[in-house]
Design a protein around this motif. Structure first.
Motif, PDB file in Angstrom:
ATOM      1  N   ASP A  65      69.646  61.067  68.280  1.00 16.80           N
ATOM      2  CA  ASP A  65      69.047  59.868  67.694  1.00 16.80           C
ATOM      3  C   ASP A  65      67.577  60.161  67.411  1.00 16.80           C
ATOM      4  N   ILE A  66      67.199  60.267  66.144  1.00  9.86           N
ATOM      5  CA  ILE A  66      65.833  60.631  65.786  1.00  9.86           C
ATOM      6  C   ILE A  66      64.830  59.582  66.265  1.00  9.86           C
ATOM      7  N   HIS A  67      65.232  58.324  66.305  1.00 12.48           N
ATOM      8  CA  HIS A  67      64.325  57.279  66.788  1.00 12.48           C
ATOM      9  C   HIS A  67      64.063  57.442  68.284  1.00 12.48           C
ATOM     10  N   ARG A  70      61.642  60.252  68.716  1.00  9.66           N
ATOM     11  CA  ARG A  70      60.281  59.811  68.393  1.00  9.66           C
ATOM     12  C   ARG A  70      59.637  59.082  69.577  1.00  9.66           C
ATOM     13  N   ILE A  90      71.297  65.361  63.112  1.00  8.00           N
ATOM     14  CA  ILE A  90      69.937  65.135  62.636  1.00  8.00           C
ATOM     15  C   ILE A  90      69.727  65.957  61.364  1.00  8.00           C
ATOM     16  N   GLU A  93      65.876  66.519  56.518  1.00  4.84           N
ATOM     17  CA  GLU A  93      64.878  65.579  56.008  1.00  4.84           C
ATOM     18  C   GLU A  93      64.262  64.755  57.132  1.00  4.84           C
ATOM     19  N   GLU A  94      65.062  64.429  58.145  1.00  2.00           N
ATOM     20  CA  GLU A  94      64.542  63.675  59.287  1.00  2.00           C
ATOM     21  C   GLU A  94      63.593  64.534  60.113  1.00  2.00           C
ATOM     22  N   ARG A  97      60.174  64.758  58.316  1.00  2.00           N
ATOM     23  CA  ARG A  97      59.342  63.563  58.543  1.00  2.00           C
ATOM     24  C   ARG A  97      58.794  63.558  59.959  1.00  2.00           C
ATOM     25  N   LEU A  98      59.603  64.006  60.928  1.00  8.77           N
ATOM     26  CA  LEU A  98      59.150  64.068  62.317  1.00  8.77           C
ATOM     27  C   LEU A  98      57.935  64.985  62.443  1.00  8.77           C
TER      28      LEU A  98
END
Length: 229
Positions: A65-67, A70, A90, A93-94, A97-98
């Motif tokens: 879970d990228i959120h 973060r 994941i 592209e995610e 941005r990270l």
């Protein structure tokens, strides 16, 4: 030859690895750890702060879970984030941005290799092509068919596969999977990696505390073997 030691779970074990000559230290952590041996973000921060600045501090996550990732980084940010969960979960592209949002964070993307399959039967080279533009390192590690998590199997795979991956990309590659002081020189000779990684073979035989598992003698033997390859 860079030497990476996992899993560091305490300040004492970090000190052992530094004294034994490790270049990279890997610490698994999460806000709410559910995987055995993983630290809380606060525990990981204490360990990171004890490590000298010349040692690369790597934080391992198995989150998909990228959120969630973060949120962890807002609490404690390592030099390098090691993504070791399901690689399909994941997107590149995610990750891009990270990295933009958490500069100067670097990414180590785990590349899964199955021990019972040849290169043509696996997706390893496809993953390399998809993720190399967002990865600062690749960790080539053995994956179990029964787990989404990449690595921590203690199982050797074909080092010729590692060599094929390494020769296909400019991203520095660290090899892992059942490496020990007894076999690391042969693995280096065959694959010619940027670095080597050890978890299971540098643990105490019978650790009495899950936060203090590393053997300084085994780490030192592994480091010396790798550096003398």
């Amino acid at each position: 030859m860079k030497v990476q030691i996992y899993e560091i779970r305490s300040i004492k074990d970090a000190q052992k690895a530094v004294e034994a000559g490790a270049d990279h230290l890997g610490i698994p952590y999460d806000q709410d750890p559910t995987y055995p041996g993983h630290l809380t973000c606060e525990e990981a921060m204490d360990v990171f702060e004890s490590i000298p600045s010349n040692i690369v501090k790597i934080g391992l996550t198995i989150s998909e879970d990228i959120h969630h990732i973060r949120q962890n980084l807002k609490t404690v940010m390592p030099n390098v984030l090691h993504l070791s969960g399901n690689i399909e979960a994941i997107l590149p592209e995610e990750i891009e941005r990270l990295k933009q949002d958490f500069k100067p964070l670097k990414i180590m993307q785990a590349i899964p290799v199955y021990a019972d399959q040849d290169l043509a039967s696996q997706k390893a080279l496809d993953y390399v092509r998809r993720y190399e533009h967002v990865s600062d390192y690749f960790l080539i590690d053995t994956k179990s068919h029964s787990e989404d998590v990449i690595g921590a199997t203690g199982t050797i795979h074909d080092w010729q596969i590692d060599r094929a991956i390494i020769e296909s990309t400019d991203v520095p590659c660290i090899i892992a999977g059942g490496l020990s002081s007894e076999n690391v020189q042969e693995a280096i000779r065959i694959s010619r990696p940027y670095g080597v990684d050890s978890f299971t073979s540098t643990n105490e035989d019978n650790p009495i505390d899950e936060k203090h598992i590393k053997s300084i003698e085994k780490i030192r033997a592994f480091v010396e073997a790798a550096h003398n390859a």
